[in-house]
Design an enzyme around this catalytic site. Structure first.
Site, PDB file in Angstrom:
ATOM      1  N   CYS A  86       0.610  -1.221   0.073  1.00 28.75           N
ATOM      2  CA  CYS A  86      -0.142  -0.032   0.061  1.00 28.75           C
ATOM      3  C   CYS A  86       0.886   1.242  -0.152  1.00 28.75           C
ATOM      4  O   CYS A  86       0.262   2.171  -0.068  1.00 28.75           O
ATOM      5  CB  CYS A  86      -1.054   0.005   1.148  1.00 28.75           C
ATOM      6  SG  CYS A  86      -2.138  -1.395   0.979  1.00 28.75           S
ATOM      7  N   HIS A 115      -3.352   6.993   2.916  1.00 28.78           N
ATOM      8  CA  HIS A 115      -3.736   5.990   2.473  1.00 28.78           C
ATOM      9  C   HIS A 115      -5.064   5.546   3.035  1.00 28.78           C
ATOM     10  O   HIS A 115      -5.338   5.757   4.242  1.00 28.78           O
ATOM     11  CB  HIS A 115      -2.648   4.957   2.907  1.00 28.78           C
ATOM     12  CG  HIS A 115      -3.033   3.370   2.308  1.00 28.78           C
ATOM     13  ND1 HIS A 115      -3.520   3.065   1.081  1.00 28.78           N
ATOM     14  CD2 HIS A 115      -3.055   2.291   3.022  1.00 28.78           C
ATOM     15  CE1 HIS A 115      -3.632   2.024   0.820  1.00 28.78           C
ATOM     16  NE2 HIS A 115      -3.727   1.277   2.109  1.00 28.78           N
ATOM     17  N   ASN A 167     -10.090   0.207  -0.130  1.00 31.82           N
ATOM     18  CA  ASN A 167      -8.456   0.510  -0.137  1.00 31.82           C
ATOM     19  C   ASN A 167      -8.186  -0.168  -1.526  1.00 31.82           C
ATOM     20  O   ASN A 167      -8.220  -1.328  -1.822  1.00 31.82           O
ATOM     21  CB  ASN A 167      -8.117  -0.540   0.881  1.00 31.82           C
ATOM     22  CG  ASN A 167      -6.548  -0.872   0.882  1.00 31.82           C
ATOM     23  OD1 ASN A 167      -5.959  -0.052  -0.057  1.00 31.82           O
ATOM     24  ND2 ASN A 167      -5.943  -1.160   1.979  1.00 31.82           N
TER      25      ASN A 167
HETATM   26  O1  UT7 Z   1      -3.900  -1.400   3.332  1.00 31.44           O
HETATM   27  C1  UT7 Z   1      -2.829  -2.144   4.010  1.00 31.44           C
HETATM   28  C2  UT7 Z   1      -2.722  -2.132   5.217  1.00 31.44           C
HETATM   29  N1  UT7 Z   1      -4.260  -2.881   6.000  1.00 31.44           N
HETATM   30  C3  UT7 Z   1      -4.649  -1.934   7.002  1.00 31.44           C
HETATM   31  O2  UT7 Z   1      -4.418  -1.153   7.445  1.00 31.44           O
HETATM   32  C4  UT7 Z   1      -5.894  -3.140   7.604  1.00 31.44           C
HETATM   33  C5  UT7 Z   1      -5.568  -2.983   9.045  1.00 31.44           C
HETATM   34  N2  UT7 Z   1      -6.639  -3.588   9.833  1.00 31.44           N
HETATM   35  C6  UT7 Z   1      -8.048  -3.204   9.872  1.00 31.44           C
HETATM   36  O3  UT7 Z   1      -8.366  -2.229   9.252  1.00 31.44           O
HETATM   37  C7  UT7 Z   1      -8.933  -4.052  10.944  1.00 31.44           C
HETATM   38  O4  UT7 Z   1      -8.043  -4.712  11.672  1.00 31.44           O
HETATM   39  C8  UT7 Z   1      -9.955  -4.717  10.150  1.00 31.44           C
HETATM   40  C9  UT7 Z   1     -10.895  -4.015   9.560  1.00 31.44           C
HETATM   41  C10 UT7 Z   1      -9.249  -5.682   9.402  1.00 31.44           C
HETATM   42  C11 UT7 Z   1     -10.513  -5.637  11.179  1.00 31.44           C
HETATM   43  O5  UT7 Z   1     -11.225  -4.746  12.441  1.00 31.44           O
HETATM   44  P1  UT7 Z   1     -10.779  -5.169  13.743  1.00 31.44           P
HETATM   45  O6  UT7 Z   1     -11.538  -4.066  14.683  1.00 31.44           O
HETATM   46  O7  UT7 Z   1      -9.431  -5.402  14.104  1.00 31.44           O
HETATM   47  O8  UT7 Z   1     -11.657  -6.470  14.005  1.00 31.44           O
HETATM   48  P2  UT7 Z   1     -11.052  -7.997  14.520  1.00 31.44           P
HETATM   49  O9  UT7 Z   1     -10.050  -8.684  13.702  1.00 31.44           O
HETATM   50  O10 UT7 Z   1     -10.404  -7.676  15.895  1.00 31.44           O
HETATM   51  O11 UT7 Z   1     -12.432  -8.806  14.669  1.00 31.44           O
HETATM   52  C12 UT7 Z   1     -13.427  -8.473  15.750  1.00 31.44           C
HETATM   53  C13 UT7 Z   1     -14.494  -9.074  15.463  1.00 31.44           C
HETATM   54  C14 UT7 Z   1     -13.964 -10.925  15.375  1.00 31.44           C
HETATM   55  O12 UT7 Z   1     -15.079 -11.601  16.166  1.00 31.44           O
HETATM   56  P3  UT7 Z   1     -14.896 -12.075  17.623  1.00 31.44           P
HETATM   57  O13 UT7 Z   1     -13.787 -12.844  17.499  1.00 31.44           O
HETATM   58  O14 UT7 Z   1     -14.885 -11.094  18.480  1.00 31.44           O
HETATM   59  O15 UT7 Z   1     -16.162 -12.861  17.809  1.00 31.44           O
HETATM   60  C15 UT7 Z   1     -14.499 -11.145  13.883  1.00 31.44           C
HETATM   61  O16 UT7 Z   1     -14.392 -12.349  13.633  1.00 31.44           O
HETATM   62  O17 UT7 Z   1     -15.249  -9.208  14.262  1.00 31.44           O
HETATM   63  C16 UT7 Z   1     -15.346 -10.105  13.585  1.00 31.44           C
HETATM   64  N3  UT7 Z   1     -15.109  -9.623  12.137  1.00 31.44           N
HETATM   65  C17 UT7 Z   1     -16.477  -9.453  11.590  1.00 31.44           C
HETATM   66  N4  UT7 Z   1     -17.965  -9.535  11.909  1.00 31.44           N
HETATM   67  C18 UT7 Z   1     -18.672  -8.830  10.902  1.00 31.44           C
HETATM   68  C19 UT7 Z   1     -14.385  -9.772  11.286  1.00 31.44           C
HETATM   69  N5  UT7 Z   1     -14.457  -9.317   9.962  1.00 31.44           N
HETATM   70  C20 UT7 Z   1     -16.099  -9.174  10.100  1.00 31.44           C
HETATM   71  C21 UT7 Z   1     -17.113  -8.660   9.302  1.00 31.44           C
HETATM   72  N6  UT7 Z   1     -18.090  -8.596   9.684  1.00 31.44           N
HETATM   73  N7  UT7 Z   1     -16.679  -8.288   8.053  1.00 31.44           N
END
Ligand code: UT7
Length: 337
Positions: A116, A256, A286
């Site tokens: 990115c 970004h 993104n």
């Molecule tokens: O451009 C390259 C660089 N990339 C980035 O900068 C991305 C950086 N990361 C992020 O933006 C975030 O970490 C994400 C958007 C990918 C994820 O958000 P998060 O707040 O870190 O969520 P998480 O991975 O901690 O997941 C929290 C919960 C989980 O459920 P449990 O384990 O708490 O029951 C996931 O399974 O949210 C769940 N979850 C979803 N729920 C509904 C993960 N994806 C989804 C979804 N819809 N699409």
């Protein structure tokens, strides 16, 4: 002789027609519009649907618009750099394909892979060629068909990415405009948190890699999130400090577009207001190496000669950084086509 700098003299952009909405995604995986809006901040992303089309087909549209808007004959271009993680094919370079399709025949061209941060690395590389005095017109075109490597069964990654492209023309100037300063960094130990497991020389494609869905983006979201928040802000705060840019002196942060929360955290650390930040993540998601030029494309008419812009990125690698640009022309004089 006074110092040569590389200044941006035009912007082009392109996004495909098809809009993949959160509602449609909710029918594909277990997710909701509310979750995506609160955790990421994306409403829809554009997808290149036509079979047999790739990143070069997106990139060439941005380049054609750029050449039209800047009255540049393709034959005048000296170099074209294409930052991308979704090249048309492993080789030859997508930059070569874009050059051919755009009629750029007197140039050399190459791809650049910095995740990115690709566009930032591309701008930095292009600047060095321009500053050498030997290359007068250099195109940097971020082109990504992210939908080709997104797993639409993985709810943790499929809402994030979209397709698109954006291009800038960089030319020499002896005035105090253009790329003024930059901080670019890499920490290769972060590679295990965001990558594509198969398809390279370590693990070439086999039936097994396909069955294991290893040709898609693999991301450990929280690890990437934490590093992105810290690194993007560190680099941006540092570049403000060493160029004596107070928060009120900054016209635009061009960040970004990976996650609204990362953008907001970066702006907070820099002490700037929401109105100073280019944000179009809601509409495009993104687009990896295309996010920065797509912001410029949308905001071009609001940009004035002498504006202070800070570009900031974080991505796979890990790669990150910040570039300080003094904008070189009145954007409203450049007509979008
Ligand atoms: O451009 C390259 C660089 N990339 C980035 O900068 C991305 C950086 N990361 C992020 O933006 C975030 O970490 C994400 C958007 C990918 C994820 O958000 P998060 O707040 O870190 O969520 P998480 O991975 O901690 O997941 C929290 C919960 C989980 O459920 P449990 O384990 O708490 O029951 C996931 O399974 O949210 C769940 N979850 C979803 N729920 C509904 C993960 N994806 C989804 C979804 N819809 N699409």
């Amino acid at each position: 002789m006074s110092k040569l700098r590389a200044t941006i003299t035009g912007v082009g952009g392109y996004v495909p027609e098809y809009r993949l909405t959160n509602d449609e995604l909710s029918q594909m995986v277990d997710t909701t519009d509310e979750w995506i809006m609160t955790r990421i901040g994306i409403k829809e992303r554009r997808i290149l649907k036509e079979k047999g089309k790739g990143a070069s087909d997106l990139g060439v549209e941005a380049v054609r618009e750029l050449l039209r808007k800047t009255n540049t004959d393709p034959g005048e271009v000296d170099l074209l750099i294409c930052p991308t993680v979704t090249p048309d094919m492993q080789f030859p370079a997508t930059a070569n394909v874009i050059s051919d399709k755009a009629g750029i025949r007197n140039a050399f061209s190459f791809d650049l892979n910095a995740g990115c941060s690709g566009f930032l690395y591309g701008m930095s590389t292009a600047s060095r060629f321009v500053e050498s005095g030997r290359y007068k017109k250099v195109v940097v075109v971020g082109a990504e068909k992210m939908s080709a490597i997104v797993d639409y069964l993985d709810r943790a990654t499929c809402p994030i990415f979209g397709d698109g492209s954006g291009a800038v023309l960089m030319e020499p100037t002896t005035e105090a405009f253009g790329v003024m300063d930059e901080i670019l960094q890499v920490d290769g130990s972060g590679r295990r948190h965001l990558y594509q497991k198969a398809g390279g020389s370590v693990k070439p494609a086999t039936h097994e890699t396909v069955d294991a869905r290893e040709h898609f983006i693999y991301q450990e979201g929280q690890q990437v999130f934490k590093a992105a928040v810290a690194r993007m802000a560190d680099a941006s705060v540092e570049i403000m400090k060493r160029n004596h840019i107070a928060p009120d002196d900054l016209n635009w942060l061009v960040p970004h577009q990976a996650n609204m929360r990362i953008i907001e955290a970066t702006a907070r650390r820099m002490g700037i207001k929401r109105e100073q930040v280019m944000i179009n993540i809601q509409r495009y998601g993104n687009t990896t190496a295309a996010t920065l030029p797509l912001c410029l494309w949308e905001w071009e008419e609001k940009l004035n000669k002498g504006d202070n812009l800070i570009f900031a990125t974080f991505g796979a690698g890990f790669t990150w950084g910040s570039i300080y640009v003094k904008w070189g022309y009145e954007g409203k004089n450049h007509q979008q086509t």
